[in-house]
Write an enzyme that holds these catalytic residues in place. Structure first.
Site, mmCIF file in Angstrom:
data_model
loop_
_atom_site.group_PDB
_atom_site.id
_atom_site.type_symbol
_atom_site.label_atom_id
_atom_site.label_comp_id
_atom_site.label_asym_id
_atom_site.label_seq_id
_atom_site.Cartn_x
_atom_site.Cartn_y
_atom_site.Cartn_z
ATOM 1 N NE ARG A 205 -3.411 -2.410 2.788
ATOM 2 C CZ ARG A 205 -3.039 -3.569 3.340
ATOM 3 N NH1 ARG A 205 -1.794 -3.705 3.803
ATOM 4 N NH2 ARG A 205 -3.880 -4.579 3.428
ATOM 5 C CE LYS A 238 -6.915 0.165 4.707
ATOM 6 N NZ LYS A 238 -7.994 -0.091 3.712
ATOM 7 C CG HIS A 333 -5.232 -9.578 1.579
ATOM 8 N ND1 HIS A 333 -5.514 -10.042 0.321
ATOM 9 C CD2 HIS A 333 -5.274 -8.219 1.483
ATOM 10 C CE1 HIS A 333 -5.710 -9.033 -0.501
ATOM 11 N NE2 HIS A 333 -5.566 -7.914 0.182
ATOM 12 C CE1 TYR A 343 -6.196 -7.655 -6.743
ATOM 13 C CE2 TYR A 343 -6.059 -8.387 -4.472
ATOM 14 C CZ TYR A 343 -5.932 -7.397 -5.416
ATOM 15 O OH TYR A 343 -5.543 -6.141 -5.033
#
Length: 368
Positions: A205, A238, A333, A343
């Protein structure tokens, strides 16, 4: 009503609040947003929730409703109100059915999610509406899919939002190789070229890239470690834990060139810093990056944003046969389910490539 940025005098943490028509913070909203700040939720998340709750309390005010006494039907009216153009929300302007909805489905669902967690927080403080937007039911839903560890929790009900608008499935936006090269070639400085090269090579990110320290880059091992930490430029990650991402030798060489030709003897822990802007030597912040993106859009004609690189990297890995579990770990993730939801798809182009490789369209025995 107004969404107002605030800074904590004790910690200098950025947060947001909602001011009423009397220019004072709305008590229940202020308590909830302050709680999100205390548990170190992202300022961008808090800002989004502030705007969502501002819209909700504006709607309640227009209907003369008390937030502690609303019914499910009132929430339904709120959804319909959101979809109206702002000029028609007072009910004095007739809106034709052909008029396009003002707020997209994804935005409505996000606002409903914000309301749900707001009311759950209020329930812990004695407001008996914590389950206004929550329905309890069996795990797994109607279909055959069962969540991870279903065998352990299958006897326990799970919470679901009562109102959710159906969202059309969209494929993530990705960049072509030609677009990636055009953006890199349009960068006039090694720092900027390195930034977008890092995004393309790692799929991290933009906040994670801006928070990188020199100690995070292991040049000999060709690895970058992403750590969850707060940064002086407001950059955040995150992911709950750290992760190690293998990178190419070309990226390591570009990093070395950047240090030698532009970074010099600057004393900073951060990789990406202000070298030409002010304050000199400080970590590069989000506004400077988006100014750079706007300039690159004009130079290249490619209407991109930094998050497209993350989608591009993930899609490229999956198309090259990288196992989805590995892709999930590289992206950081929390669950492989998240990776599958975003995805785990094949576009028609991917399907055609597989069929052609299998000889599906060649040597057919039946002609039309």
């Amino acid at each position: 009503m107004l969404v107002q940025r605030v800074l904590s005098p004790a910690s200098s943490l950025e947060s947001w609040t909602v001011l009423g028509d009397d220019d004072l913070p709305l008590g229940p909203v202020e308590r909830y947003l302050a709680y999100l700040t205390d548990i170190e939720r992202s300022p961008n998340t808090i800002k989004a929730y502030a705007h969502d709750l501002k819209d909700y309390f504006t709607f309640l005010g227009s209907r003369g409703l008390d937030w502690r006494e609303v019914r499910l039907e009132d929430i339904g009216e709120f959804v319909a109100w959101l979809r109206l153009p702002p000029g028609a929300r007072d009910g004095r302007v007739l809106v034709l059915p052909s008029v396009e909805h003002h707020v997209a489905v994804v935005t409505v669902n996000r606002k409903l999610s914000a309301l749900s967690v707001f009311y759950q927080h209020a329930a812990r403080h004695g407001v008996d509406l914590g389950e206004l937007l929550v329905t309890w039911g069996p795990a797994g839903g109607r279909g055959g899919w069962k969540p991870f560890l279903h065998h352990i929790s299958k006897g326990q009900p799970v919470a679901r939002r009562t109102i959710v608008l159906k969202t059309p499935r969209k494929l993530p936006r990705v960049l072509t190789v030609e677009e990636v090269l055009a953006i890199l070639d349009a960068c006039g400085r090694l720092r900027d070229r390195l930034l977008f090269a890092v995004l393309y090579d790692t799929g991290m990110r933009i906040g994670e890239a801006l928070g990188l320290r020199h100690a995070d880059i292991a040049a000999a091992e060709r690895e970058i470690t992403v750590f969850p930490r707060l940064s002086a430029n407001g950059a955040r990650t995150k992911s709950a834990g750290s992760r190690v991402i293998p990178v190419s030798a070309e990226l390591v060489r570009l990093y070395a060139d950047y240090l030698h030709e532009e970074y010099g003897d600057l004393d900073s822990d951060y990789v990406f810093v202000n070298l030409w802007g002010r304050p000199h030597g400080h970590p590069l912040a989000y506004p400077a990056v988006y100014d750079l993106v706007r300039r690159l859009r004009r130079r290249t004609g490619v209407g991109f944003d930094p998050h497209w690189y993350r989608h591009t990297t993930a899609t490229r890995m999956l198309r090259d046969g990288v196992p989805i579990g590995t892709v999930s770990a590289i992206l950081g993730h929390a669950s492989i389910t998240t990776t599958l939801q975003v995805y785990g798809h094949l576009t028609s182009e991917d399907a055609r490539r597989v069929l052609e490789a299998a000889g599906w369209f060649a040597g057919r025995q039946v002609s039309w």
